[in-house]
Design an enzyme around this catalytic site. Structure first.
Site, PDB file in Angstrom:
ATOM      1  N   ARG A   1       0.802  -1.229   0.000  1.00  0.00           N
ATOM      2  CA  ARG A   1       0.000   0.000   0.000  1.00  0.00           C
ATOM      3  C   ARG A   1       0.827   1.267   0.000  1.00  0.00           C
ATOM      4  O   ARG A   1       0.559   2.184  -0.779  1.00  0.00           O
ATOM      5  CB  ARG A   1      -0.909   0.042   1.235  1.00  0.00           C
ATOM      6  CG  ARG A   1      -2.178  -0.736   1.060  1.00  0.00           C
ATOM      7  CD  ARG A   1      -2.606  -1.286   2.388  1.00  0.00           C
ATOM      8  NE  ARG A   1      -1.628  -2.270   2.828  1.00  0.00           N
ATOM      9  CZ  ARG A   1      -1.672  -3.551   2.506  1.00  0.00           C
ATOM     10  NH1 ARG A   1      -2.650  -4.007   1.773  1.00  0.00           N
ATOM     11  NH2 ARG A   1      -0.736  -4.407   2.913  1.00  0.00           N
ATOM     12  N   THR A   2       1.817   1.353   0.877  1.00  0.00           N
ATOM     13  CA  THR A   2       2.540   2.625   0.992  1.00  0.00           C
ATOM     14  C   THR A   2       3.269   2.910  -0.317  1.00  0.00           C
ATOM     15  O   THR A   2       3.193   4.011  -0.866  1.00  0.00           O
ATOM     16  CB  THR A   2       3.523   2.583   2.183  1.00  0.00           C
ATOM     17  OG1 THR A   2       2.791   2.173   3.329  1.00  0.00           O
ATOM     18  CG2 THR A   2       4.124   3.941   2.454  1.00  0.00           C
TER      19      THR A   2
ATOM     20  N   LYS B   1      26.553  -4.076  -4.411  1.00  0.00           N
ATOM     21  CA  LYS B   1      28.016  -4.044  -4.587  1.00  0.00           C
ATOM     22  C   LYS B   1      28.715  -3.455  -3.377  1.00  0.00           C
ATOM     23  O   LYS B   1      29.927  -3.304  -3.368  1.00  0.00           O
ATOM     24  CB  LYS B   1      28.365  -3.197  -5.813  1.00  0.00           C
ATOM     25  CG  LYS B   1      27.720  -3.664  -7.095  1.00  0.00           C
ATOM     26  CD  LYS B   1      28.118  -2.734  -8.234  1.00  0.00           C
ATOM     27  CE  LYS B   1      27.326  -3.020  -9.486  1.00  0.00           C
ATOM     28  NZ  LYS B   1      27.489  -1.947 -10.468  1.00  0.00           N
TER      29      LYS B   1
ATOM     30  N   ARG C   1      11.785   3.873   2.751  1.00  0.00           N
ATOM     31  CA  ARG C   1      11.382   2.929   3.808  1.00  0.00           C
ATOM     32  C   ARG C   1      12.600   2.070   4.108  1.00  0.00           C
ATOM     33  O   ARG C   1      13.250   1.561   3.187  1.00  0.00           O
ATOM     34  CB  ARG C   1      10.215   2.056   3.327  1.00  0.00           C
ATOM     35  CG  ARG C   1       9.982   0.857   4.238  1.00  0.00           C
ATOM     36  CD  ARG C   1       8.737   0.082   3.882  1.00  0.00           C
ATOM     37  NE  ARG C   1       7.529   0.792   4.288  1.00  0.00           N
ATOM     38  CZ  ARG C   1       6.340   0.216   4.428  1.00  0.00           C
ATOM     39  NH1 ARG C   1       6.197  -1.080   4.204  1.00  0.00           N
ATOM     40  NH2 ARG C   1       5.282   0.923   4.785  1.00  0.00           N
TER      41      ARG C   1
ATOM     42  N   HIS D   1       5.915   5.813  11.340  1.00  0.00           N
ATOM     43  CA  HIS D   1       5.390   5.727   9.975  1.00  0.00           C
ATOM     44  C   HIS D   1       4.486   6.963   9.807  1.00  0.00           C
ATOM     45  O   HIS D   1       3.262   6.864   9.865  1.00  0.00           O
ATOM     46  CB  HIS D   1       4.598   4.433   9.828  1.00  0.00           C
ATOM     47  CG  HIS D   1       4.245   4.057   8.428  1.00  0.00           C
ATOM     48  ND1 HIS D   1       4.256   4.963   7.372  1.00  0.00           N
ATOM     49  CD2 HIS D   1       3.854   2.871   7.892  1.00  0.00           C
ATOM     50  CE1 HIS D   1       3.889   4.329   6.257  1.00  0.00           C
ATOM     51  NE2 HIS D   1       3.653   3.066   6.540  1.00  0.00           N
TER      52      HIS D   1
HETATM   53  C1  NCD Z   1       2.306  -1.027   8.084  1.00  0.00           C
HETATM   54  C2  NCD Z   1       3.803  -0.832   8.092  1.00  0.00           C
HETATM   55  O1  NCD Z   1       4.498  -1.100   7.108  1.00  0.00           O
HETATM   56  O2  NCD Z   1       4.266  -0.371   9.121  1.00  0.00           O
HETATM   57  N1  NCD Z   1       1.748  -1.155   6.827  1.00  0.00           N
HETATM   58  C3  NCD Z   1       1.528  -0.045   6.078  1.00  0.00           C
HETATM   59  O3  NCD Z   1       2.424   0.694   5.739  1.00  0.00           O
HETATM   60  N2  NCD Z   1       0.266   0.213   5.741  1.00  0.00           N
HETATM   61  C4  NCD Z   1       1.826  -2.023   9.054  1.00  0.00           C
HETATM   62  C5  NCD Z   1       2.412  -3.400   9.040  1.00  0.00           C
HETATM   63  O4  NCD Z   1       3.299  -3.733   8.271  1.00  0.00           O
HETATM   64  O5  NCD Z   1       1.924  -4.187   9.857  1.00  0.00           O
END
Ligand code: NCD
Length: 323
Positions: free
Chosen positions: A67-68, A97, A118, A147
């Site tokens: 999703r993100t 590398k 991320r 997050h």
């Molecule tokens: C979450 C995350 O990655 O922290 N998911 C998200 O980004 N919607 C929650 C999770 O991974 O449980």
């Protein structure tokens, strides 16, 4: 000294990195929410709307994401911009590398206008924002830390339902130790008066005591509960989360605590109310019975997801200073 662009927002998003909810305040959140409303209206009118035209956004994801990653990608494209996408750079970029994360970030800051990152290691987003790069950084999940963009969409979701973010009673359940979405969302709700949060988790997955103490200083009321029977009936939202398997060194420990708390029709019947909403950042792995999905109060597969795109669109246009 290198410039650190993860400063307080103070109502001015342009060129700022977005790393933590601690950078925000109610006024800045209001600016974001009104931008979301504006964007929603323009989308519904189907007008020509390309504020990010000729901009490039890098998506650098060192951890799995559905999703993100895709909602950021869609948000950029809906605003007329383009993306440079790296999912799993550990297998596909020069990181294989032996290139350092610092060098990788320098490279992408020369190729694009914004970097969204991320990373599994807490603190990496802040480190990136402190490098003095030409481009701002947006954290899309920082290990077990925060997050922020998920919290911003969740706050907008609660706000759009109840028309306020104060005097709210909410329940957080699941993995409150490792769940970064929870950390950011509680920090955000702590800006507003008279909020009362109930935290339900196995004792091994409680909110980290230092964070709880820090949050309590802001005046937010936090009550830890150990049993579903202690859920009060007057919550406006339930925010359920999965137990984060990948954060455990010992999988036996994970097996012991996974799905200790599951939302079932019976639990909603017993402890819910008609006005509440049921939220989850997803992915879910068994902690919500799928019979709940068709309940109109369950918004994790509908509204919460849609708000993810709108919120990211608003944030991107504010940070890149274009609307
Ligand atoms: C979450 C995350 O990655 O922290 N998911 C998200 O980004 N919607 C929650 C999770 O991974 O449980």
């Amino acid at each position: 000294m290198k410039k650190d662009c993860s400063k307080k927002i103070n109502g001015e998003f342009k060129n700022k990195s977005i790393i933590s909810l601690e950078q925000f305040d109610p006024k800045s959140l209001q600016t974001l929410f009104s931008t979301i409303e504006k964007i929603k209206k323009r989308i519904h009118k189907k007008g020509n709307f390309t504020p990010l035209l000729r901009t490039v956004t890098t998506l650098l994801f060192f951890e799995p994401s559905s999703r993100t990653f895709s909602s950021f990608s869609v948000a950029v494209k809906r605003l007329g911009g383009s993306t440079l996408e790296y999912q799993n750079p550990l297998q596909t970029s020069s990181v294989v590398k032996g290139e350092t994360i610092e060098d990788t970030l320098h490279v992408f800051s020369n190729y694009s206008d914004l970097i969204i990152i991320r990373h599994p290691e807490k603190g990496t987003a802040q480190k990136a924002a402190s490098l003095g790069l030409k481009t701002p950084i947006i954290s899309a999940g920082d290990g077990i830390g925060e997050h922020p963009t998920q919290a911003l969409m969740d706050m907008y979701t609660i706000y759009s339902h109840f028309g306020k973010l104060n005097n709210i009673c909410g329940l957080f359940a699941g993995d409150l130790l490792y769940g970064r979405t929870v950390h950011s969302l509680i920090k955000g709700l702590a800006f507003y008066p008279n909020n009362h949060l109930y935290l339900l988790s196995p004792k091994e997955l409680r909110l980290e005591p230092g964070l709880k103490k820090e949050l309590s200083k802001s005046g937010i009321k936090i009550t830890e509960i150990y049993d579903e029977n202690d859920i009060p009936n007057n919550c406006q939202f339930w925010y359920w989360t999965r137990v984060q398997k990948e954060r455990f060194n010992d999988l036996k420990q994970y097996e012991k605590v996974k799905n200790r708390f599951v939302i079932t029709p019976r639990l909603v019947q017993k402890k819910g109310n008609n006005k509440m909403i049921i939220m989850h950042p997803l992915p879910r792995v068994g902690e919500i019975d799928t019979r709940i999905d068709s309940d109109p109060r369950a918004i994790y597969l509908t509204e919460q997801l849609q708000n993810g795109v709108y919120t990211r669109m608003a944030l991107l246009s504010l940070v890149l200073g274009k609307l």
